[in-house]
Enzyme design. Structure first.
Site, short mmCIF file in Angstrom:
data_model
loop_
_atom_site.label_atom_id
_atom_site.label_comp_id
_atom_site.label_asym_id
_atom_site.label_seq_id
_atom_site.Cartn_x
_atom_site.Cartn_y
_atom_site.Cartn_z
N LYS A 247 -48.35 -29.95 -12.61
CA LYS A 247 -49.41 -30.15 -12.59
C LYS A 247 -50.70 -30.06 -11.24
CE LYS A 247 -48.49 -34.93 -12.97
NZ LYS A 247 -47.60 -34.56 -13.16
N ARG B 254 -37.74 -31.24 -2.97
CA ARG B 254 -38.24 -32.07 -1.98
C ARG B 254 -36.76 -32.76 -1.84
NH1 ARG B 254 -43.55 -33.49 -5.04
NH2 ARG B 254 -42.95 -35.45 -5.43
N ARG C 97 -36.88 -40.98 -11.86
CA ARG C 97 -38.73 -41.24 -12.04
C ARG C 97 -38.96 -40.25 -13.44
NH1 ARG C 97 -38.87 -36.57 -7.92
NH2 ARG C 97 -41.02 -35.82 -8.62
N ARG D 124 -51.12 -43.86 -13.19
CA ARG D 124 -49.72 -43.77 -12.99
C ARG D 124 -49.57 -45.12 -14.37
NH1 ARG D 124 -47.76 -39.62 -9.11
NH2 ARG D 124 -45.82 -38.87 -10.14
N ARG E 267 -36.68 -27.25 -6.51
CA ARG E 267 -37.72 -28.12 -6.28
C ARG E 267 -37.09 -27.59 -4.70
NH1 ARG E 267 -43.12 -31.25 -8.03
NH2 ARG E 267 -41.55 -32.82 -7.81
P1 AMP Z 1 -45.65 -37.29 -6.72
O1 AMP Z 1 -45.94 -36.29 -6.16
O2 AMP Z 1 -47.25 -37.26 -7.90
O3 AMP Z 1 -44.41 -36.36 -8.05
O4 AMP Z 1 -45.69 -38.06 -6.39
C1 AMP Z 1 -44.32 -38.38 -5.66
C2 AMP Z 1 -44.28 -39.89 -5.65
O5 AMP Z 1 -45.89 -40.63 -4.96
C3 AMP Z 1 -44.17 -40.76 -6.18
O6 AMP Z 1 -42.41 -40.75 -6.90
C4 AMP Z 1 -44.77 -42.39 -7.00
O7 AMP Z 1 -43.59 -42.85 -5.96
C5 AMP Z 1 -45.84 -41.96 -5.33
N1 AMP Z 1 -47.01 -42.46 -6.80
C6 AMP Z 1 -48.45 -41.18 -6.78
N2 AMP Z 1 -49.34 -41.40 -7.12
C7 AMP Z 1 -49.22 -42.92 -7.61
C8 AMP Z 1 -49.50 -43.58 -8.54
N3 AMP Z 1 -50.51 -43.21 -8.90
N4 AMP Z 1 -49.05 -44.98 -8.70
C9 AMP Z 1 -47.51 -45.36 -8.39
N5 AMP Z 1 -47.22 -43.79 -7.26
C10 AMP Z 1 -47.43 -43.14 -6.89
#
Ligand code: AMP
Length: 191
Positions: free
Chosen positions: A15, A130, A141, A91, A128
């Site tokens: 995404k 990270r 996750r 989410r 990746r």
């Molecule tokens: P991402 O980069 O989108 O994979 O987000 C990394 C981490 O940020 C996720 O594993 C969550 O811990 C947190 N996170 C990002 N967006 C949200 C959201 N909308 N609600 C809750 N946690 C979030």
């Protein structure tokens, strides 16, 4: 009235990559990634960052109240002609309901759902590198995604706002399809 396109799909579906490329390819679109915003808050050592860090490290979701506040602040500053790619939010159902509320609800035009099999996602995420991308955290996750975020597919489908993209293909092929969808959202909005 601004236009919001929600990007749905599991971690590793691409995404963020697709949204960044689309925002570079088409004027007017802004890419807002809540994961990136959170990582900036953590790096800056802010209060939000300190509260969010432990959830992110475990691969858990950051509490809704923090996320809704963070996103609604950004959406308030959206200019009326703005086009927003919302990557990583909502989410959870409470987040989706907050976004569907009076301030932003009418701006949400589409949810684009990027799909790929779990094993493809695990392979990509492990590649990746990270901090939250070790195998146990990645699998956690994905489990959190299936349990808590995937039900939003039904939430948007019921409102006739869902479009699916098969994300288990080459990046340029996906990008072409994604741009066609975004262009049609803009054309509908202007007509
Ligand atoms: P991402 O980069 O989108 O994979 O987000 C990394 C981490 O940020 C996720 O594993 C969550 O811990 C947190 N996170 C990002 N967006 C949200 C959201 N909308 N609600 C809750 N946690 C979030």
């Amino acid at each position: 009235m601004a236009v919001i396109v929600v990007l749905l799909g599991p971690p590793g579906a691409g995404k963020g990559t697709q949204a960044a490329a689309a925002a570079a390819a088409r004027t007017g679109w802004t890419h807002l990634s809540t994961g990136d915003l959170l990582r900036e808050e953590v790096a800056a050592g802010s209060e939000v960052g300190r509260r969010a860090a432990c959830y992110m490290e475990r691969g858990d979701l950051v509490p809704d109240e923090i996320m809704v506040e963070m996103v609604s602040r950004r959406c308030q500053n959206l200019d009326p002609g703005g086009l927003l790619l919302l990557d990583g939010f909502p989410r959870t159902l409470p987040q989706a309901e907050a976004l569907a509320g009076p301030a932003t609800g009418r701006a949400v035009r589409l949810a684009v759902y990027f799909t790929a099999p779990d094993e493809v996602l695990v392979r990509r995420l492990l590649g990746r590198g990270r901090a939250d991308d070790d195998e146990a955290t990645v699998r956690h996750r994905l489990a959190v995604y299936h349990e808590t975020t995937e039900p939003l597919v039904g939430f948007y489908q019921r409102q006739d706002l869902l479009r699916r993209i098969d994300a288990d293909r080459d990046i340029p092929v996906i990008q072409t399809e994604f741009l066609e969808i975004l262009d049609s959202v803009v054309a509908d909005h202007r007509s």
